[in-house]
Design an enzyme around this catalytic site. Sequence first.
Site, PDB file in Angstrom:
ATOM      1  N   ASP A  13       0.865  -1.164   0.000  1.00  0.00           N
ATOM      2  CA  ASP A  13       0.000   0.000   0.000  1.00  0.00           C
ATOM      3  C   ASP A  13       0.910   1.224   0.000  1.00  0.00           C
ATOM      4  OD1 ASP A  13      -2.380   1.601   0.533  1.00  0.00           O
ATOM      5  OD2 ASP A  13      -3.214  -0.216   1.427  1.00  0.00           O
ATOM      6  N   HIS A  30     -11.169  -3.416   3.264  1.00  0.00           N
ATOM      7  CA  HIS A  30     -11.100  -3.031   4.671  1.00  0.00           C
ATOM      8  C   HIS A  30     -11.909  -1.770   4.987  1.00  0.00           C
ATOM      9  CE1 HIS A  30      -8.340  -0.479   2.584  1.00  0.00           C
ATOM     10  NE2 HIS A  30      -8.214   0.280   3.650  1.00  0.00           N
ATOM     11  N   ASP A  31     -12.518  -1.173   3.990  1.00  0.00           N
ATOM     12  CA  ASP A  31     -13.325   0.026   4.223  1.00  0.00           C
ATOM     13  C   ASP A  31     -14.823  -0.270   4.155  1.00  0.00           C
ATOM     14  OD1 ASP A  31     -11.087   1.686   4.495  1.00  0.00           O
ATOM     15  OD2 ASP A  31     -10.971   2.036   2.334  1.00  0.00           O
ATOM     16  N   GLU A  36      -6.658   3.428  -5.918  1.00  0.00           N
ATOM     17  CA  GLU A  36      -7.949   3.499  -5.230  1.00  0.00           C
ATOM     18  C   GLU A  36      -8.703   4.695  -5.784  1.00  0.00           C
ATOM     19  OE1 GLU A  36     -10.134   4.050  -0.939  1.00  0.00           O
ATOM     20  OE2 GLU A  36      -8.225   5.017  -1.327  1.00  0.00           O
ATOM     21  N   ASP A  96      -3.178   4.631  -2.427  1.00  0.00           N
ATOM     22  CA  ASP A  96      -4.283   5.137  -1.618  1.00  0.00           C
ATOM     23  C   ASP A  96      -4.797   6.473  -2.172  1.00  0.00           C
ATOM     24  OD1 ASP A  96      -5.648   4.693   1.071  1.00  0.00           O
ATOM     25  OD2 ASP A  96      -4.882   6.724   1.355  1.00  0.00           O
TER      26      ASP A  96
HETATM   27  C1  NOJ Z   1      -8.448   4.939   1.853  1.00  0.00           C
HETATM   28  C2  NOJ Z   1      -8.108   3.765   2.703  1.00  0.00           C
HETATM   29  O1  NOJ Z   1      -8.562   2.587   2.091  1.00  0.00           O
HETATM   30  C3  NOJ Z   1      -8.759   4.025   4.056  1.00  0.00           C
HETATM   31  O2  NOJ Z   1      -8.681   2.895   4.885  1.00  0.00           O
HETATM   32  C4  NOJ Z   1      -8.098   5.209   4.671  1.00  0.00           C
HETATM   33  O3  NOJ Z   1      -8.747   5.523   5.880  1.00  0.00           O
HETATM   34  C5  NOJ Z   1      -8.144   6.424   3.749  1.00  0.00           C
HETATM   35  N1  NOJ Z   1      -7.835   6.098   2.394  1.00  0.00           N
HETATM   36  C6  NOJ Z   1      -7.171   7.471   4.176  1.00  0.00           C
HETATM   37  O4  NOJ Z   1      -5.869   7.052   3.899  1.00  0.00           O
END
Ligand code: NOJ
Length: 539
Positions: A107, A336-337, A275, A209
């Site tokens: 990441d 994970h989000d 992302e 990210d």
């Molecule tokens: C996206 C990530 O997937 C998330 O987990 C994170 O909180 C935010 N970006 C900030 O980095």
Amino acid sequence: MKNDQNLRWWQRGVIYQIYPRSFKDTTGNGIGDLAGIIEKLDYLNDGTPASLGIDAIWLSPIYPSPMADFGYDVADYCAIHPLFGDLATFDRLITEAHRRGIKIILDYVPNHTSDQHPWFIESRRSLDNPKRDWYIWRDPGPEGGPPNNWGSAFGGPAWTWDETTGQYYLHQFLKEQPELNWRNPEVRAAMMDVLRFWLERGVDGFRMDVVGLLIKDAELRDNPPNPDADPNLPPNDIFGRQLHVYNQDQDEVHEIIRDFRQLLDEYGNRCGIGELWFELPRWIRYYGENNDGLHLPFNFRLMALPWQAQAIHRSVDELEAALPAFAWPNYVLGNHDSPRLASRLGGQAQARVAAMMLLTLRGTPTLYYGDELGLENGVIPPEKIQDPLGINLGAERTRDVGRTPMQWDASPNAGFSRAKPWLPVSNDYAMRNVAAQSADPTSILNLYRRLLWYRRGSPALYGGSYHSLDSNDDCFVYLRVAGDERRLIALNFADDQRQVSIPGENAGQIVISTSLDRQESISPSGFELRPHEGVIVEL
Ligand code: NOJ
């Protein structure tokens, strides 16, 4: 279709996301670590169908971090957090993974650092500090207060006042995550060096990210209100009430993306994943204009849709129609989000159909750890919430539910740790775990294994063309074809049985059913699917 010989590993393979805190703890502190991942590599792929059979691991951040956002607040891009191990353990992970043919994707968190990163500590020292311009500092707005109206995705304004130097700094996440100024060439150079550092160590790719946020409007104009915002948003959700016109997806970001791509190409056979959450026409630009962008801008579109055959069918067809010839599709169903896949879709039967779909569509699938067991949302009592999103914006938003420890066996703490885990293990662990599901021939884990290994041996599935077929409203049916190999995939999204008929096809053999109990000859011109059943048919 491209000849398979020309397919890269990131096209042909399957990515598996590990949230390192929650995978396997070897030190007994209740938090997963790199040694734990090494220990479980054979589970992921030992070269035999007894293992899961994935091709690449993406690790959520493992760098030194105060963990305000569980690693997405990086204090040193070129080291390993002692909780997870050290560089020597990381090197061992690379060697051991590569020995098994598993690629490692890190990441990369380029938009913001931790407020504890030495760069920010310097930057906030004085107005004339050499690192001042590495972050986005501004005087108060004309009426005092923040320089513009932007909100933080984690609640409240996107600006925090700094007493020492009398200016605000920008953070679209926590105030502990100040945003780097990518318009500054020194920042760009330093962040490219970070990529080089890991590429030299043998890393095979990066998941980048919020990479669409790197450049903000040069004038930092106010965002307009979002007329469709949910009226029940909590008062501090400023972010949720705006249209994100000026804080993200600015044209100049593509220059940076091209630089990333060029660097990856210099090293050869590496992969850049982004992302990116934008609407299709904006999102597609991240592939680049001429194959000079990201290899895989993550495609989250199916995660935002209800579990309905026609909605999903349409989304896949739209993507297929929109992609330029050089662009390789990809699909994500969980991460994970988000809430757990099985919970979002409404049950285990649906999760099995989703597994078959994810592993048979054209393009690179990304699996989220634990989804192969059908893990469901963890139950996190309010006082145990760890995620800042859940703490700031309401317990129902906490991402902790999808980050609970991996369930290895029925021993205490699900075999994840000998200590109390950082998040509670789900209650179902005694039944739902790797050991129990390995012993059950029809478990969802064995379905994933079967699908992954079948896919590996099937040029039609890993590299062939995709053609969707009209069917009844509750079924999503498509063909995958490579040369003479033709595979029909028929997925029933309904609670009842459905009839599928593919005119012009006379004979076929079901080789995998999502229930793992059906292998039979059928006539594709008319066959039954049981409730929530998917099948792969060899034609
Ligand atoms: C996206 C990530 O997937 C998330 O987990 C994170 O909180 C935010 N970006 C900030 O980095």
